[in-house]
Design a protein around this motif. Structure first.
Motif, PDB file in Angstrom:
ATOM      1  N   SER A  55      27.817  39.142  50.973  1.00 12.11           N
ATOM      2  CA  SER A  55      26.500  39.350  50.350  1.00 12.11           C
ATOM      3  C   SER A  55      26.208  38.253  49.328  1.00 12.11           C
ATOM      4  CB  SER A  55      26.435  40.723  49.666  1.00 12.11           C
ATOM      5  OG  SER A  55      26.526  41.754  50.613  1.00 12.11           O
ATOM      6  N   ILE A  56      27.210  37.913  48.526  1.00 12.67           N
ATOM      7  CA  ILE A  56      27.041  36.865  47.513  1.00 12.67           C
ATOM      8  C   ILE A  56      26.792  35.513  48.183  1.00 12.67           C
ATOM      9  CG2 ILE A  56      28.315  35.534  45.767  1.00 12.67           C
ATOM     10  CD1 ILE A  56      29.533  38.318  44.927  1.00 12.67           C
ATOM     11  N   LYS A  57      27.528  35.216  49.237  1.00 11.72           N
ATOM     12  CA  LYS A  57      27.342  33.947  49.950  1.00 11.72           C
ATOM     13  C   LYS A  57      25.939  33.844  50.548  1.00 11.72           C
ATOM     14  CE  LYS A  57      32.207  33.156  50.991  1.00 11.72           C
ATOM     15  NZ  LYS A  57      33.241  33.140  52.036  1.00 11.72           N
ATOM     16  N   LYS A  58      25.392  34.955  51.016  1.00 12.44           N
ATOM     17  CA  LYS A  58      24.025  34.951  51.556  1.00 12.44           C
ATOM     18  C   LYS A  58      23.004  34.654  50.458  1.00 12.44           C
ATOM     19  CE  LYS A  58      24.744  37.999  55.478  1.00 12.44           C
ATOM     20  NZ  LYS A  58      24.550  39.338  56.048  1.00 12.44           N
ATOM     21  N   VAL A  59      23.196  35.241  49.282  1.00 15.40           N
ATOM     22  CA  VAL A  59      22.280  34.979  48.173  1.00 15.40           C
ATOM     23  C   VAL A  59      22.404  33.519  47.738  1.00 15.40           C
ATOM     24  CG1 VAL A  59      21.623  35.618  45.819  1.00 15.40           C
ATOM     25  CG2 VAL A  59      22.333  37.390  47.425  1.00 15.40           C
ATOM     26  N   ALA A  60      23.621  32.992  47.704  1.00 15.23           N
ATOM     27  CA  ALA A  60      23.821  31.585  47.337  1.00 15.23           C
ATOM     28  C   ALA A  60      23.132  30.659  48.346  1.00 15.23           C
ATOM     29  CB  ALA A  60      25.311  31.263  47.243  1.00 15.23           C
ATOM     30  N   ILE A 155      28.824  33.809  37.376  1.00 12.70           N
ATOM     31  CA  ILE A 155      29.133  35.230  37.230  1.00 12.70           C
ATOM     32  C   ILE A 155      27.930  35.964  37.804  1.00 12.70           C
ATOM     33  CG2 ILE A 155      29.631  37.138  35.660  1.00 12.70           C
ATOM     34  CD1 ILE A 155      30.777  35.042  33.713  1.00 12.70           C
ATOM     35  N   TRP A 156      28.178  36.736  38.842  1.00 11.31           N
ATOM     36  CA  TRP A 156      27.144  37.521  39.506  1.00 11.31           C
ATOM     37  C   TRP A 156      27.170  38.935  38.937  1.00 11.31           C
ATOM     38  CZ3 TRP A 156      24.048  35.298  43.288  1.00 11.31           C
ATOM     39  CH2 TRP A 156      24.477  34.065  43.810  1.00 11.31           C
ATOM     40  N   LYS A 157      26.011  39.563  38.921  1.00  8.20           N
ATOM     41  CA  LYS A 157      25.907  40.946  38.448  1.00  8.20           C
ATOM     42  C   LYS A 157      25.070  41.719  39.463  1.00  8.20           C
ATOM     43  CE  LYS A 157      24.825  43.407  34.179  1.00  8.20           C
ATOM     44  NZ  LYS A 157      24.267  43.247  32.823  1.00  8.20           N
ATOM     45  N   LYS A 158      25.553  42.890  39.844  1.00  7.12           N
ATOM     46  CA  LYS A 158      24.831  43.719  40.790  1.00  7.12           C
ATOM     47  C   LYS A 158      23.780  44.527  40.043  1.00  7.12           C
ATOM     48  CE  LYS A 158      26.943  45.406  44.532  1.00  7.12           C
ATOM     49  NZ  LYS A 158      27.722  46.288  45.399  1.00  7.12           N
ATOM     50  N   ASP A 159      22.532  44.473  40.524  1.00 11.02           N
ATOM     51  CA  ASP A 159      21.455  45.210  39.853  1.00 11.02           C
ATOM     52  C   ASP A 159      21.416  46.674  40.323  1.00 11.02           C
ATOM     53  OD1 ASP A 159      20.116  45.234  42.322  1.00 11.02           O
ATOM     54  OD2 ASP A 159      18.622  43.763  41.728  1.00 11.02           O
ATOM     55  N   GLU A 160      20.451  47.425  39.819  1.00 12.65           N
ATOM     56  CA  GLU A 160      20.357  48.851  40.110  1.00 12.65           C
ATOM     57  C   GLU A 160      20.137  49.129  41.596  1.00 12.65           C
ATOM     58  OE1 GLU A 160      17.996  47.386  37.834  1.00 12.65           O
ATOM     59  OE2 GLU A 160      19.531  47.587  36.285  1.00 12.65           O
ATOM     60  N   GLU A 161      19.509  48.188  42.311  1.00  9.94           N
ATOM     61  CA  GLU A 161      19.257  48.355  43.746  1.00  9.94           C
ATOM     62  C   GLU A 161      20.436  47.889  44.602  1.00  9.94           C
ATOM     63  OE1 GLU A 161      16.590  46.472  41.957  1.00  9.94           O
ATOM     64  OE2 GLU A 161      15.933  48.501  41.417  1.00  9.94           O
ATOM     65  N   GLY A 162      21.492  47.389  43.959  1.00  9.32           N
ATOM     66  CA  GLY A 162      22.664  46.925  44.698  1.00  9.32           C
ATOM     67  C   GLY A 162      22.594  45.472  45.128  1.00  9.32           C
ATOM     68  N   ASN A 163      21.647  44.699  44.570  1.00 12.35           N
ATOM     69  CA  ASN A 163      21.507  43.278  44.899  1.00 12.35           C
ATOM     70  C   ASN A 163      22.282  42.421  43.909  1.00 12.35           C
ATOM     71  OD1 ASN A 163      19.543  43.779  46.999  1.00 12.35           O
ATOM     72  ND2 ASN A 163      18.094  44.202  45.353  1.00 12.35           N
ATOM     73  N   TRP A 164      22.947  41.390  44.425  1.00 13.27           N
ATOM     74  CA  TRP A 164      23.677  40.473  43.559  1.00 13.27           C
ATOM     75  C   TRP A 164      22.698  39.463  42.959  1.00 13.27           C
ATOM     76  CZ3 TRP A 164      28.268  41.471  41.787  1.00 13.27           C
ATOM     77  CH2 TRP A 164      29.125  42.276  42.523  1.00 13.27           C
ATOM     78  N   LYS A 165      22.790  39.280  41.640  1.00 11.95           N
ATOM     79  CA  LYS A 165      21.953  38.330  40.904  1.00 11.95           C
ATOM     80  C   LYS A 165      22.865  37.444  40.052  1.00 11.95           C
ATOM     81  CE  LYS A 165      17.865  40.371  41.741  1.00 11.95           C
ATOM     82  NZ  LYS A 165      16.670  39.708  42.198  1.00 11.95           N
TER      83      LYS A 165
END
Length: 186
Positions: A55-60, A155-165
């Protein structure tokens, strides 16, 4: 899965029901039960770690594609509201709005290629630590610049909806001669 003295009725990543197949000593049954629970716990954590890394790699990758497209709003939206950006030679930049202004500030500079390659991603709860190398090629005032590279730590942080930011983003440039060193690693 069968273990001596135990019969598994239902098994999944989140639920397992184990009953004794025959009456045996309680110590032996508990020992087997603990082994089964431990194995399933470890399997679930490995699966979860891989899923979160992907999931993190997809956001990157989305960040890199947005950078090349000049879509600075999408880039900024990948950061948390309270993110911190630490660019080489700059003061720290706080917050999504200021980060947007940072990325969109120079219209004479345009990325033609950008990619990050994670060396290690470690997920701990709703935080993840991602370090690796970035690669970039840009046009500046209409002239193509050579491929550049550097190291990063996000440093990634997961938000309330479960998305990595992105929560904290820091990078630097590699020393000259990095291309030759990279050839040696291949």
């Amino acid at each position: 899965m069968e273990l001596p003295g135990l019969q598994i009725i239902y098994s999944s990543f989140s639920l397992i029901v184990v009953i004794p197949a025959k009456k045996r000593s309680t110590n032996m049954t508990l020992k087997h039960l603990l082994i089964v629970v431990l194995i399933l716990f470890l399997e679930q954590n490995v699966y979860s770690q891989e899923q979160e890394e992907n999931s993190i790699k997809k956001v990157a990758a989305k960040f890199s594609a947005s950078y090349v497209e000049g879509d600075y709003q999408t880039m900024a939206d990948i950061y948390t509201d309270d993110a911190v950006l630490m660019s080489p030679g700059q003061d720290m930049i706080y917050g999504r709005e200021a980060i947007y202004k940072f990325w969109s500030r120079d219209t004479s500079y345009h990325q033609v290629f950008h990619r990050s390659v994670a060396d290690q991603i470690e997920v701990i709860g709703n935080l993840a630590f991602d370090n690796g190398y970035w690669y970039s090629k840009a046009m500046y005032n209409g002239k193509e610049r050579p491929l550049s590279s550097g190291k990063y730590l996000i440093i990634w942080k997961k938000d309330e909806e479960g998305n990595w930011k992105m929560y904290h983003d820091i990078w630097n440039n590699r020393a000259s001669g990095w291309q030759e060193k990279e050839e040696i690693k291949k």
